[in-house]
Design a protein around this motif. Structure first.
Motif, mmCIF file in Angstrom:
data_model
loop_
_atom_site.group_PDB
_atom_site.id
_atom_site.type_symbol
_atom_site.label_atom_id
_atom_site.label_comp_id
_atom_site.label_asym_id
_atom_site.label_seq_id
_atom_site.Cartn_x
_atom_site.Cartn_y
_atom_site.Cartn_z
ATOM 1 N N PHE A 128 0.207 8.733 -6.490
ATOM 2 C CA PHE A 128 0.897 8.146 -5.350
ATOM 3 C C PHE A 128 0.017 8.293 -4.112
ATOM 4 O O PHE A 128 -0.653 9.321 -3.940
ATOM 5 N N ASP A 129 0.020 7.289 -3.229
ATOM 6 C CA ASP A 129 -0.591 7.485 -1.918
ATOM 7 C C ASP A 129 0.114 8.648 -1.237
ATOM 8 O O ASP A 129 1.333 8.814 -1.380
ATOM 9 N N GLN A 130 -0.625 9.417 -0.462
ATOM 10 C CA GLN A 130 -0.043 10.605 0.135
ATOM 11 C C GLN A 130 1.164 10.277 1.010
ATOM 12 O O GLN A 130 2.170 10.986 0.996
ATOM 13 N N ALA A 131 1.058 9.193 1.758
ATOM 14 C CA ALA A 131 2.176 8.811 2.627
ATOM 15 C C ALA A 131 3.417 8.466 1.821
ATOM 16 O O ALA A 131 4.543 8.723 2.250
ATOM 17 N N VAL A 132 3.217 7.870 0.644
ATOM 18 C CA VAL A 132 4.347 7.526 -0.218
ATOM 19 C C VAL A 132 4.985 8.794 -0.775
ATOM 20 O O VAL A 132 6.212 8.915 -0.831
ATOM 21 N N ASN A 207 9.977 0.592 15.585
ATOM 22 C CA ASN A 207 9.136 1.734 15.264
ATOM 23 C C ASN A 207 7.655 1.355 15.319
ATOM 24 O O ASN A 207 6.824 2.122 15.818
ATOM 25 N N LEU A 208 7.306 0.173 14.801
ATOM 26 C CA LEU A 208 5.923 -0.274 14.892
ATOM 27 C C LEU A 208 5.482 -0.409 16.343
ATOM 28 O O LEU A 208 4.369 -0.025 16.711
ATOM 29 N N TRP A 209 6.347 -0.956 17.170
ATOM 30 C CA TRP A 209 6.047 -1.106 18.600
ATOM 31 C C TRP A 209 5.789 0.261 19.231
ATOM 32 O O TRP A 209 4.773 0.455 19.920
ATOM 33 N N PHE A 210 6.691 1.202 19.000
ATOM 34 C CA PHE A 210 6.514 2.541 19.572
ATOM 35 C C PHE A 210 5.238 3.199 19.050
ATOM 36 O O PHE A 210 4.476 3.811 19.803
ATOM 37 N N TYR A 310 3.057 1.124 7.927
ATOM 38 C CA TYR A 310 3.443 2.231 7.055
ATOM 39 C C TYR A 310 4.175 1.696 5.836
ATOM 40 O O TYR A 310 4.745 0.606 5.854
ATOM 41 N N TYR A 311 4.097 2.474 4.771
ATOM 42 C CA TYR A 311 4.878 2.166 3.584
ATOM 43 C C TYR A 311 6.279 2.746 3.750
ATOM 44 O O TYR A 311 6.443 3.860 4.235
ATOM 45 N N LYS A 312 7.267 1.983 3.331
ATOM 46 C CA LYS A 312 8.642 2.466 3.308
ATOM 47 C C LYS A 312 9.113 2.518 1.868
ATOM 48 O O LYS A 312 8.866 1.588 1.105
ATOM 49 N N SER A 313 9.762 3.580 1.533
ATOM 50 C CA SER A 313 10.338 3.680 0.193
ATOM 51 C C SER A 313 11.610 2.851 0.155
ATOM 52 O O SER A 313 12.546 3.095 0.922
ATOM 53 N N SER A 314 11.633 1.863 -0.731
ATOM 54 C CA SER A 314 12.817 1.003 -0.820
ATOM 55 C C SER A 314 14.018 1.798 -1.316
ATOM 56 O O SER A 314 15.146 1.573 -0.882
ATOM 57 N N LEU A 384 -2.956 1.980 7.095
ATOM 58 C CA LEU A 384 -1.724 2.724 7.321
ATOM 59 C C LEU A 384 -1.883 3.797 8.395
ATOM 60 O O LEU A 384 -2.924 4.451 8.496
ATOM 61 N N GLY A 385 -0.814 3.981 9.161
ATOM 62 C CA GLY A 385 -0.748 5.105 10.075
ATOM 63 C C GLY A 385 -0.104 6.287 9.375
ATOM 64 O O GLY A 385 -0.002 6.328 8.143
ATOM 65 N N ASP A 386 0.359 7.248 10.151
ATOM 66 C CA ASP A 386 1.016 8.410 9.575
ATOM 67 C C ASP A 386 2.318 8.003 8.889
ATOM 68 O O ASP A 386 2.935 6.983 9.231
ATOM 69 N N ALA A 387 2.738 8.820 7.922
ATOM 70 C CA ALA A 387 4.018 8.582 7.260
ATOM 71 C C ALA A 387 5.153 8.689 8.273
ATOM 72 O O ALA A 387 5.082 9.472 9.228
#
Length: 433
Positions: A128-132, A207-210, A310-314, A384-387
């Motif tokens: 898994f990617d670390q962020a995931v 969140n992306l904007w911030f 960022y990746y989001k877990s569905s 990707l940015g931080d998780a």
């Protein structure tokens, strides 16, 4: 679950509050899972939500696991999203929680923080990617495993874009200003009732904007990662979209947000651009009758590498802290997460597989839309940015408040400054420690 970005957390506040109250009930005593049978067979209860298609597919996953593990029986308990969380809260409160639980990010922090979930120390996440992998952690402990990966995207209707004569900018370099100008140009050059963009609202775009402005929606400690002035800036962008007619009138957006996904503006060929989660590409393409295109969201400086994507877990796999069979539970979750056989059964139903090897194995078997999504997920891995931290308790109520005041801006009943001044303290009061 397929929930549009701007609806990601809206409407959940009542259920979260109910869950919090239920979980708060004394959590001592024996669990409800059955003991092993005299022949050594273990029975595990497994709960999930979804459509009939998902129910049948999940039963195939169970059958495949049981074929390899005849001493472990899996009993399915499933339903639709609307009643799932009330039922789970009641089960947890009565010490009768299922052993394996399909979990959502909106509830993960709530249940983990109150001791209802098992720490999943023995599930392999090496692929898994670390962020995931980190997406399932609460206070540094692994309480959930990603079942599928999503990313926030801009979907485009090529027929509407082409009819307008407006060229879309390169999605690796376009900015928020270019996005609003492009959408406004499409609106002005299209027939009545067609708009350049659907609403750019909800937790993910915000969140992306911030994040691109050096802030974040929520901090790891469960507090706000932005201030009132940051919120004012976000509402100013909403006013810009409104004034340029890049987005529909507020009344149209209000109707659209409550419609089913297949009846929303992108699906009914009224919006040329719209913000969704990547795993919704297939369903929306089918509903619209168009081969919709997938694009990156814009950035502040025109660099995809700085867009803080960022990746989001569905969805997640979690387990009850009261299960009598933690080893067997984790074995099943490991199968769901890391088996190519499981991946070939599930394909992209719960999102693109988090395990990179499983993802590569199943991609040739995916529909063209899901294959495009898988390709996109891989393409942005270096951007990707931080998780994103697990949302804190009360997050759904926060988003309801912030969204409500955003619509006040769109209705032009409050200025961005007035909206931020009212929304910030009210939203902050919704966070529960």
């Amino acid at each position: 679950m397929s929930i549009r970005a701007r609806k990601s957390f809206s409407g959940l506040s009542v259920k979260v509050a109910a869950a919090a109250a239920a979980i708060a009930i004394t959590m001592t005593g024996c669990g409800g899972s059955p003991q092993a049978a005299s022949d050594g067979t273990v029975t595990l209860r497994f709960s999930w939500w979804g459509s009939d298609v998902r129910h049948k597919m999940t039963q195939k996953l169970i059958d495949a696991f049981q074929a390899e593990n005849p001493n472990i029986k899996i009993k399915g308990e499933y339903g639709d999203w609307s009643g799932y969380w009330d039922k789970l809260a009641t089960q947890v409160a009565s010490q009768d929680a299922p052993d394996i639980i399909q979990m959502d990010a909106a509830y993960l922090g709530e249940y983990a923080g109150r001791g209802a979930l098992l720490e999943l120390k023995d599930v392999d996440q090496s692929k898994f990617d670390q962020a995931v992998a980190d997406a399932g952690k609460v206070d540094g402990k692994q309480y959930a495993i990603t079942a599928g990966v999503n990313a926030q995207v801009v979907l485009a209707n090529p027929a509407l874009v082409s009819a307008s004569g407006v060229a879309l900018p390169d999605d690796k370099t376009w900015t928020w200003d270019e996005y609003s100008k492009t959408a406004a140009d499409i609106t002005s050059k299209s027939k009545d009732g067609v708009y350049g963009s659907g609403a750019v609202t909800g937790d993910a775009p915000m969140n992306l904007w911030f994040r691109q402005h050096g802030k974040k929606l929520f901090s790891p400690d469960g507090t706000f990662g932005f201030d009132e002035n940051d919120l004012k800036g976000w509402y100013e962008y909403q006013a810009k979209l409104r004034d340029s007619k890049a987005v529909p009138p507020a009344s149209v957006m209000t109707e659209d947000v409550t419609a089913s996904v297949d009846q929303q503006g992108l699906a009914t060929n009224r919006f040329a651009l719209a913000w969704y989660w990547s795993n919704q590409l297939s369903a929306l393409s089918k509903a619209s009758g168009q081969a919709l295109e997938i694009h990156r969201p814009p950035s502040t400086d025109g660099s995809a590498a700085d867009a803080q994507q960022y990746y989001k877990s569905s969805q997640f796999w979690s387990a009850s802290s009261r299960t009598k069979h933690p080893a067997e539970v984790q074995k099943f979750i490991n199968f769901l997460s890391n088996s190519v056989e499981a991946g070939e059964i599930a394909l992209a139903d719960r999102g693109i597989p988090g395990n990179s090897e499983v993802r590569a194995a199943v991609t040739p078997k995916l529909t063209p839309e899901d294959a495009a999504t898988a390709k996109f997920i891989d393409e942005i891995s270096s951007e990707l940015g931080d998780a994103v931290p697990v949302p804190p308790a009360g997050s759904s109520s926060v988003m309801e408040v912030l969204g409500r005041y955003g619509m006040e801006v769109h209705f032009n009943r409050l200025s961005p400054e007035e909206a931020a001044k009212k929304a910030y303290p009210e939203a902050k009061s919704q966070l529960r420690s």
